[in-house]
Design a protein around this motif. Structure first.
Motif, PDB file in Angstrom:
ATOM      1  N   ASN A 195       3.502  13.955  -0.159  1.00 30.97           N
ATOM      2  CA  ASN A 195       3.048  12.710   0.458  1.00 30.97           C
ATOM      3  C   ASN A 195       1.750  12.244  -0.207  1.00 30.97           C
ATOM      4  OD1 ASN A 195       2.587  10.543   2.149  1.00 30.97           O
ATOM      5  ND2 ASN A 195       1.795  11.780   3.835  1.00 30.97           N
ATOM      6  N   LEU A 220       0.892   9.090  -0.782  1.00 28.24           N
ATOM      7  CA  LEU A 220       0.353   7.878  -0.149  1.00 28.24           C
ATOM      8  C   LEU A 220      -0.635   8.240   0.954  1.00 28.24           C
ATOM      9  CD1 LEU A 220       0.360   4.797   0.114  1.00 28.24           C
ATOM     10  CD2 LEU A 220       2.298   5.006   1.678  1.00 28.24           C
ATOM     11  N   GLU A 279      -2.387   5.643   3.330  1.00 32.62           N
ATOM     12  CA  GLU A 279      -3.336   4.657   2.801  1.00 32.62           C
ATOM     13  C   GLU A 279      -2.570   3.351   2.567  1.00 32.62           C
ATOM     14  OE1 GLU A 279      -6.552   4.846   2.422  1.00 32.62           O
ATOM     15  OE2 GLU A 279      -6.718   6.936   3.073  1.00 32.62           O
ATOM     16  N   VAL A 326      -3.952  -1.839  -0.021  1.00 37.16           N
ATOM     17  CA  VAL A 326      -3.895  -1.825  -1.483  1.00 37.16           C
ATOM     18  C   VAL A 326      -4.601  -3.070  -2.009  1.00 37.16           C
ATOM     19  CG1 VAL A 326      -2.349  -1.758  -3.477  1.00 37.16           C
ATOM     20  CG2 VAL A 326      -1.684  -0.620  -1.366  1.00 37.16           C
ATOM     21  N   VAL A 369       1.560  -0.034  -5.074  1.00 36.83           N
ATOM     22  CA  VAL A 369       2.323   0.818  -4.155  1.00 36.83           C
ATOM     23  C   VAL A 369       3.486   0.020  -3.590  1.00 36.83           C
ATOM     24  CG1 VAL A 369       2.300   2.231  -2.067  1.00 36.83           C
ATOM     25  CG2 VAL A 369       0.236   2.086  -3.501  1.00 36.83           C
ATOM     26  N   VAL A 399       6.775   0.549  -0.933  1.00 30.15           N
ATOM     27  CA  VAL A 399       7.348   1.453   0.075  1.00 30.15           C
ATOM     28  C   VAL A 399       8.781   0.997   0.367  1.00 30.15           C
ATOM     29  CG1 VAL A 399       5.138   2.023   1.137  1.00 30.15           C
ATOM     30  CG2 VAL A 399       6.429   0.064   2.003  1.00 30.15           C
ATOM     31  N   LEU A 427       3.108   3.699  -7.507  1.00 30.08           N
ATOM     32  CA  LEU A 427       3.443   4.729  -6.520  1.00 30.08           C
ATOM     33  C   LEU A 427       4.582   4.211  -5.653  1.00 30.08           C
ATOM     34  CD1 LEU A 427       2.546   7.520  -5.363  1.00 30.08           C
ATOM     35  CD2 LEU A 427       1.217   6.234  -3.664  1.00 30.08           C
ATOM     36  N   HIS A 470       6.829   5.000  -2.487  1.00 29.44           N
ATOM     37  CA  HIS A 470       6.837   5.877  -1.310  1.00 29.44           C
ATOM     38  C   HIS A 470       8.067   5.604  -0.443  1.00 29.44           C
ATOM     39  CE1 HIS A 470       5.077   8.427   1.840  1.00 29.44           C
ATOM     40  NE2 HIS A 470       5.583   7.544   2.689  1.00 29.44           N
ATOM     41  N   SER A 476       6.422   9.437  -4.046  1.00 28.13           N
ATOM     42  CA  SER A 476       5.728   9.940  -2.863  1.00 28.13           C
ATOM     43  C   SER A 476       6.705   9.888  -1.699  1.00 28.13           C
ATOM     44  CB  SER A 476       4.498   9.078  -2.553  1.00 28.13           C
ATOM     45  OG  SER A 476       3.941   9.432  -1.298  1.00 28.13           O
ATOM     46  N   ASN A 514       5.447   6.512   6.876  1.00 32.58           N
ATOM     47  CA  ASN A 514       6.044   5.308   6.275  1.00 32.58           C
ATOM     48  C   ASN A 514       6.024   4.174   7.305  1.00 32.58           C
ATOM     49  OD1 ASN A 514       7.182   3.899   4.154  1.00 32.58           O
ATOM     50  ND2 ASN A 514       9.276   4.574   4.562  1.00 32.58           N
TER      51      ASN A 514
END
Length: 387
Positions: free
Chosen positions: A214, A216, A219, A222, A228, A230, A289, A291, A315, A325
């Protein structure tokens, strides 16, 4: 000096008419009573026509007793028709406060009785005339406009906005009002946002595929796009089975940059097409990244290879921790509250696909304001940041 006319009551007129029938002539009875013959003639005509219903005075309907029932029924029928006509014309203002009703009455004074309109529309006759003479205070005007704008905002955003977002919209219109006051007015107006519903977890993490840590670590703020992304998957029930919605969101502006609807949970129908759409809409920069949860669609070798080809860093949420998430989960919560759970019956897969596409592309990505973006739309947020 004006000439004074003598007034005669009902009993006097009836006795005069009866006396005229007993005498040889109208003139003889008039001389005995000391009045003009023309008066007795007029009284006799009225008495012959209306009988006991004669000489009731102004403001009373003259009707023969034998016809009274029919007359009363006709009168009630006309009153009902008038009541329906006024209510039909005034229906648009019945729930908008007295000010709108007063304006309606003023505009229709030449068509209907003011007293009758006040009675039917349930406003005070005296209060209406005071308003007409003195107008309405600035405070009442302010409250009226405030309530009207609250209702407009509430229904413009499809009953999804609670007090916080409505307060922010009111601030944009120039109102100085706190959230607690908005709550009070919403309660008075009977406005209640669409309730949230829980949904089932569909993640299958029982596998031995490629699991990532994990990174992320919750956080969710951004400072630039494509740093990032998701992603998550949810199910949507239709009249003919389930649809599975996969989304990819850029955490910077919360925009859904990639999504896919499928009938199955295979990687080729969920995460792969969603990622391909996302990378076509927004460049997947090196070191991005990505996630997600630990679902098999994200952990299998095919999807991992796809991410590796774009130099993405993987991630994943910790096992059983949906909060890791939370932003993606929050989107699904919004989708189901604002679109899916509002429907009383299940709809077809075709219609559901069309409505989800409309919701994501035109509503969520363009028109809906987001609390995470300081109550701006995605387009307003990006414009303010020079994107």
């Amino acid at each position: 000096m004006k000439k004074k006319y003598q007034k005669y009551d009902r009993i006097y007129k009836e006795n005069a008419v009866k006396l005229s029938y007993e005498k040889n002539s109208i003139k003889e009875s008039a001389e005995e009573l000391g009045i003009r013959s023309s008066l007795i003639c007029r009284w006799r005509k009225e008495y012959e026509k209306f009988g006991a219903g004669s000489f009731l005075g102004s403001g009373y309907d003259r009707i023969h007793p034998d016809n009274k029932k029919i007359f009363d029924l006709q009168k009630k029928s006309k009153e009902s028709e008038l009541r329906y006509e006024i209510l039909k014309k005034a229906s648009f203002c019945l729930h908008q406060g007295n000010l709108v009703i007063y304006n309606f009455i003023k505009e229709n004074e030449d068509k209907y009785s003011i007293l009758k309109m006040c009675e039917i529309l349930e406003v005070g006759y005296g209060r209406y005339h005071r308003w007409k003479k003195n107008g309405i205070s600035k405070k009442k005007q302010y409250i009226f406009l405030l309530k009207k704008d609250i209702v407009t905002i509430f229904f413009r955003f499809k009953r999804h906005y609670g007090r916080n977002k409505i307060t922010d919209e009111l601030h944009k219109l120039g109102y100085k009002i706190c959230k607690e006051q908005v709550t009070i007015y919403m309660r008075k107006l009977g406005l209640k946002r669409v309730a949230r519903r829980k949904f089932k977890i569909t993640t299958n993490s029982c596998h031995n595929n490629c699991i990532a840590p994990n990174l992320l670590n919750r956080e969710f703020k951004v400072n630039a796009p494509s740093k990032v992304w998701v992603s998550d998957i949810t199910y949507i029930q239709t009249s003919r089975g389930f649809l599975y919605l996969t989304i990819i969101m850029d955490l910077y502006d919360r925009k859904i940059i990639g999504w896919s609807l499928s009938f199955s949970l295979f990687t080729r129908t969920t995460t792969l097409p969603a990622f391909e759409m996302a990378s076509a809409n927004r460049e997947a920069s090196k070191g991005l990244l990505f996630h997600s949860d630990r679902g098999v669609q994200y952990a299998n070798k095919i999807f991992v290879a796809k991410l590796d080809s774009y130099k993405c860093i993987r991630s994943m949420s910790r096992k059983g921790s949906s909060i890791d998430n939370a932003v993606a989960e929050s989107f699904f919560n919004t989708l189901k509250r604002e679109l899916i759970h509002r429907k009383n019956t299940l709809i077809s897969q075709k219609i559901m696909k069309e409505e989800i596409a409309e919701f994501i592309e035109n509503w969520y990505n363009r028109k809906r304001i987001h609390s995470a973006l300081n109550f701006k739309t995605i387009e307003q947020f990006n414009a303010a940041n020079g994107l």
